[in-house]
Design an enzyme around this catalytic site. Structure first.
Site, PDB file in Angstrom:
ATOM      1  N   CYS A   1       4.808  -2.142  11.432  1.00  0.00           N
ATOM      2  CA  CYS A   1       4.286  -3.451  11.030  1.00  0.00           C
ATOM      3  C   CYS A   1       3.873  -4.301  12.233  1.00  0.00           C
ATOM      4  CB  CYS A   1       5.289  -4.193  10.152  1.00  0.00           C
ATOM      5  SG  CYS A   1       5.272  -3.612   8.440  1.00  0.00           S
TER       6      CYS A   1
ATOM      7  N   HIS B   1      -2.569  -3.994   9.368  1.00  0.00           N
ATOM      8  CA  HIS B   1      -2.470  -2.921   8.381  1.00  0.00           C
ATOM      9  C   HIS B   1      -2.231  -3.616   7.053  1.00  0.00           C
ATOM     10  CE1 HIS B   1       1.645  -3.950   9.316  1.00  0.00           C
ATOM     11  NE2 HIS B   1       1.942  -3.555   8.100  1.00  0.00           N
TER      12      HIS B   1
ATOM     13  N   ASP C   1      -4.975 -12.167  -2.131  1.00  0.00           N
ATOM     14  CA  ASP C   1      -5.611 -10.873  -2.409  1.00  0.00           C
ATOM     15  C   ASP C   1      -6.803 -10.622  -1.484  1.00  0.00           C
ATOM     16  OD1 ASP C   1      -5.843  -8.441  -3.784  1.00  0.00           O
ATOM     17  OD2 ASP C   1      -7.311  -9.303  -5.182  1.00  0.00           O
ATOM     18  N   HIS C   2      -6.770  -9.483  -0.819  1.00  0.00           N
ATOM     19  CA  HIS C   2      -7.800  -9.085   0.151  1.00  0.00           C
ATOM     20  C   HIS C   2      -7.904 -10.055   1.326  1.00  0.00           C
ATOM     21  CE1 HIS C   2      -8.708  -6.345  -3.088  1.00  0.00           C
ATOM     22  NE2 HIS C   2      -9.417  -5.627  -2.242  1.00  0.00           N
TER      23      HIS C   2
ATOM     24  N   HIS D   1      -1.404  -7.689   7.158  1.00  0.00           N
ATOM     25  CA  HIS D   1      -0.543  -8.527   7.983  1.00  0.00           C
ATOM     26  C   HIS D   1      -0.175  -7.774   9.259  1.00  0.00           C
ATOM     27  CE1 HIS D   1       3.870  -7.156   6.916  1.00  0.00           C
ATOM     28  NE2 HIS D   1       3.084  -6.121   7.088  1.00  0.00           N
TER      29      HIS D   1
ATOM     30  N   HIS E   1      -0.826  -3.685   2.779  1.00  0.00           N
ATOM     31  CA  HIS E   1       0.128  -3.224   1.774  1.00  0.00           C
ATOM     32  C   HIS E   1      -0.432  -3.533   0.392  1.00  0.00           C
ATOM     33  CE1 HIS E   1       3.470  -2.441   4.539  1.00  0.00           C
ATOM     34  NE2 HIS E   1       3.156  -3.561   5.167  1.00  0.00           N
TER      35      HIS E   1
ATOM     36  N   GLU F   1       6.836  -4.796  -1.215  1.00  0.00           N
ATOM     37  CA  GLU F   1       5.869  -4.551  -0.147  1.00  0.00           C
ATOM     38  C   GLU F   1       5.438  -3.080  -0.153  1.00  0.00           C
ATOM     39  OE1 GLU F   1       5.718  -6.231   4.225  1.00  0.00           O
ATOM     40  OE2 GLU F   1       6.808  -4.342   4.208  1.00  0.00           O
TER      41      GLU F   1
HETATM   42 NI    NI Z   1       3.665  -4.109   7.106  1.00  0.00          NI
END
Ligand code: NI
Length: 138
Positions: A33, A39, A79-80, A14, A41, A126
């Site tokens: 972020c 990037h 996911d992914h 995100h 998580h 997160e």
């Molecule tokens: Ni982040």
């Protein structure tokens, strides 16, 4: 009332960014972020259901049903994936942990409550140190 929790995991990318802000303001408010090139998580989600155990099964909710529901409505979509770009239920929303937690709740509530129990809490980690809990309502 008794409470039962299913834990699931997903990895997703995100960024937190507002197009109506300057890059400087985005960096100042959102920190790491706001990285323009995304990037990821390793998210952990805990879904807690409350109710009374059924006389025949002793179950508040069938965990096979709950895990399949979470997988189909939440994990398979996240996911992914890129939360900002790929996830239908996050379209046009800020990809913060808070907003994502509310959106996960909305993906699950009706089908869980239709089973005669209640969605009680969605808890989303997160990072190891940062998590959000949502109990519905305002
Ligand atoms: Ni982040």
């Amino acid at each position: 009332m008794i409470y039962i929790t299913r834990k699931e995991h997903f990895n997703a990318a995100h960024k937190l960014h507002r197009a109506d802000w300057t890059e400087e303001k985005n960096a100042e408010v959102f920190g790491k972020c706001a990285n323009p090139n995304w990037h990821g998580h390793n998210y952990e989600v805990f879904v807690t259901v409350k109710g009374e155990p059924a006389a025949e099964t002793g179950f508040v909710i069938d965990l096979k049903f709950l895990s399949k529901l979470i997988k189909e409505r939440v994990i398979d979509k996240l996911d992914h994936k890129n939360i900002n770009m790929d996830v239908d239920f996050m379209k046009d929303k800020m990809a913060s942990t808070e907003i994502l937690t509310i959106a996960i709740w909305e993906q699950l509530e009706a089908e869980i409550n239709a089973k005669g129990c209640y969605l009680h809490c969605v808890k989303l980690y997160e990072t190891e140190n940062n998590f959000v809990e949502y109990f519905g309502g305002k």
